[in-house]
Motif scaffolding. Structure first.
Motif, PDB file in Angstrom:
ATOM      1  N   ILE A 159      37.770  20.869  -2.304  1.00 53.82           N
ATOM      2  CA  ILE A 159      38.791  19.832  -2.467  1.00 53.82           C
ATOM      3  C   ILE A 159      38.597  19.060  -3.774  1.00 53.82           C
ATOM      4  N   GLY A 160      37.350  18.973  -4.235  1.00 60.47           N
ATOM      5  CA  GLY A 160      37.070  18.177  -5.442  1.00 60.47           C
ATOM      6  C   GLY A 160      37.149  16.688  -5.156  1.00 60.47           C
ATOM      7  N   ALA A 161      36.790  16.302  -3.939  1.00 61.76           N
ATOM      8  CA  ALA A 161      36.800  14.874  -3.566  1.00 61.76           C
ATOM      9  C   ALA A 161      35.723  14.631  -2.511  1.00 61.76           C
ATOM     10  N   VAL A 162      35.044  13.468  -2.656  1.00 61.85           N
ATOM     11  CA  VAL A 162      33.936  13.116  -1.756  1.00 61.85           C
ATOM     12  C   VAL A 162      34.266  11.797  -1.059  1.00 61.85           C
ATOM     13  N   ASN A 163      34.045  11.741   0.263  1.00 63.43           N
ATOM     14  CA  ASN A 163      34.198  10.445   0.936  1.00 63.43           C
ATOM     15  C   ASN A 163      32.942  10.022   1.690  1.00 63.43           C
ATOM     16  N   THR A 164      31.884  10.860   1.631  1.00 65.05           N
ATOM     17  CA  THR A 164      30.650  10.555   2.363  1.00 65.05           C
ATOM     18  C   THR A 164      29.449  11.010   1.531  1.00 65.05           C
ATOM     19  N   ILE A 165      28.491  10.082   1.323  1.00 66.70           N
ATOM     20  CA  ILE A 165      27.303  10.416   0.516  1.00 66.70           C
ATOM     21  C   ILE A 165      26.037  10.142   1.339  1.00 66.70           C
ATOM     22  N   PHE A 166      25.052  11.027   1.187  1.00 61.83           N
ATOM     23  CA  PHE A 166      23.799  10.887   1.933  1.00 61.83           C
ATOM     24  C   PHE A 166      22.731  11.751   1.251  1.00 61.83           C
ATOM     25  N   MET A 167      21.469  11.526   1.626  1.00 59.91           N
ATOM     26  CA  MET A 167      20.386  12.373   1.120  1.00 59.91           C
ATOM     27  C   MET A 167      20.153  13.525   2.096  1.00 59.91           C
ATOM     28  N   GLN A 168      20.048  14.745   1.559  1.00 61.54           N
ATOM     29  CA  GLN A 168      19.754  15.908   2.409  1.00 61.54           C
ATOM     30  C   GLN A 168      18.741  16.782   1.672  1.00 61.54           C
ATOM     31  N   ASN A 169      17.605  17.008   2.279  1.00 64.06           N
ATOM     32  CA  ASN A 169      16.523  17.788   1.660  1.00 64.06           C
ATOM     33  C   ASN A 169      16.220  17.289   0.248  1.00 64.06           C
ATOM     34  N   GLY A 170      16.185  15.981   0.095  1.00 62.69           N
ATOM     35  CA  GLY A 170      15.834  15.391  -1.206  1.00 62.69           C
ATOM     36  C   GLY A 170      16.954  15.413  -2.231  1.00 62.69           C
ATOM     37  N   LEU A 171      18.148  15.863  -1.827  1.00 64.48           N
ATOM     38  CA  LEU A 171      19.274  15.938  -2.773  1.00 64.48           C
ATOM     39  C   LEU A 171      20.379  14.959  -2.378  1.00 64.48           C
ATOM     40  N   LEU A 172      20.902  14.240  -3.380  1.00 67.08           N
ATOM     41  CA  LEU A 172      22.007  13.316  -3.143  1.00 67.08           C
ATOM     42  C   LEU A 172      23.272  14.165  -2.952  1.00 67.08           C
ATOM     43  N   THR A 173      23.809  14.125  -1.733  1.00 69.45           N
ATOM     44  CA  THR A 173      24.829  15.105  -1.319  1.00 69.45           C
ATOM     45  C   THR A 173      26.170  14.427  -1.029  1.00 69.45           C
ATOM     46  N   GLY A 174      27.260  15.094  -1.435  1.00 70.18           N
ATOM     47  CA  GLY A 174      28.607  14.583  -1.165  1.00 70.18           C
ATOM     48  C   GLY A 174      29.346  15.490  -0.204  1.00 70.18           C
TER      49      GLY A 174
END
Ligand code: NAP
Length: 277
Positions: A85-100
């Motif tokens: 989609i090329g759009a993020v509405n939720t951000i969190f850390m997963q396995n040490g990576l900042l994930t969208g």
């Protein structure tokens, strides 16, 4: 103490704090959900806030206008759906990576199916949708509908914006002058036309009848009954605003951050309504 929040600008009208604070309580978690208003050109402030997720001080953030695309270059990884989609509405850390991630898409689809389900519609198998608007949320809606087997037509005032969607998802394109498609069984408004404070306008042309078998789904949730929803109901058609989508996407984000699948009814009560309205 679990710190959550929302990045966007402006954020005065947001219902998200009420929804997420109710979710924290329902799941027995100590925490807070704060608003982080950051103007679209303030990249430094955005980076500083994301650094607080990397450090563990903030567990997760929602993202809304104007940052759904802006944040992407600042993240380490996107989920496949956010990437597509090329759009993020939720951000969190997963396995040490900042994930969208993007929960607007499953949130819209879950609420649409719920709404169609309670209508006992005879049109369940005639999946012909008309999407009004071709902006950010239209991309999520079109992706969700096409994936769910709908044949989609997009109506937009800027033909190049609609054409971009058409090229990506092989949908049809029309304009507001040729909107009457009598076979349509679903109309989705993704434009802000009718949103508070400009509540006396409708994205549906006044001179035009609604297709006789259509369900109307307006993504706007403020006011609780938009003009297009009111007019569709007056014409005897099932119609709903986007509160259900807001609740669903919030619940899905909350589950990503905390692992807790919170009852939707509980979240509806937090914003002073019930599921079936
Ligand atoms: P956006 O990216 O700015 O896109 C808006 C679209 O509407 C564009 O195609 C724009 O066309 C069109 N538009 C704007 N004014 C119009 C007018 N007067 N007549 C016809 N078309 C017009 O905005 P968005 O992020 O998609 O959000 C749109 C709406 O959806 C907002 O009201 C938002 O609150 C709502 N929304 C709700 C949820 C939910 O959870 N319920 C989630 C996301 C969004 P131009 O480019 O030509 O201006």
């Amino acid at each position: 103490m679990m710190q959550l929040g929302l990045i966007g600008y402006p954020l005065g009208h947001s219902l998200s704090p009420e929804i997420h604070k109710a979710a924290l309580k329902a799941c027995g978690l100590q925490g807070d959900y704060s608003l982080f208003p950051i103007p679209s050109d303030d990249l430094e402030e955005l980076k500083a806030l994301l650094a607080r997720i990397r450090s563990g001080e903030i567990i997760g953030l929602n993202v809304t206008i104007p940052h759904k695309q802006n944040v992407i270059p600042l993240l380490d990884k996107l989920t496949p759906i956010a990437q597509t989609i090329g759009a993020v509405n939720t951000i969190f850390m997963q396995n040490g990576l900042l994930t969208g991630d993007n929960t607007d898409i499953p949130g819209f689809l879950a609420d649409l199916k719920h709404f169609i389900g309670i209508q006992n519609s005879k049109n369940e198998n005639r999946k012909l949708a008309l999407v009004l608007g071709a902006g950010g949320s239209a991309r999520a809606v079109v992706y969700a509908l096409v994936g769910d087997g709908w044949k989609v037509t997009v109506a937009a005032r800027r033909s190049e914006q609609a054409q971009e969607l058409a090229n990506r998802y092989s949908v049809h394109v029309t304009n507001y002058a040729s909107l009457y498609l009598p076979e349509t069984t679903l109309i989705v408004n993704t434009t802000p036309v009718g949103m508070s404070p400009n509540v006396d306008v409708s994205p549906w042309p006044a001179i035009q009848q609604f297709p006789p078998n259509a369900i109307i789904y307006d993504l706007i949730y403020n006011p609780s009954e938009t003009k297009v929803v009111r007019e569709a109901r007056t014409a005897g058609l099932p119609a709903t605003t986007g509160l259900g989508m807001l609740i669903e996407q919030a619940a899905l984000s909350f589950e990503i951050w905390t692992g807790c699948n919170v009852s939707r009814e509980h979240l509806y009560k937090a914003v002073g309504t019930t599921c079936l309205e």
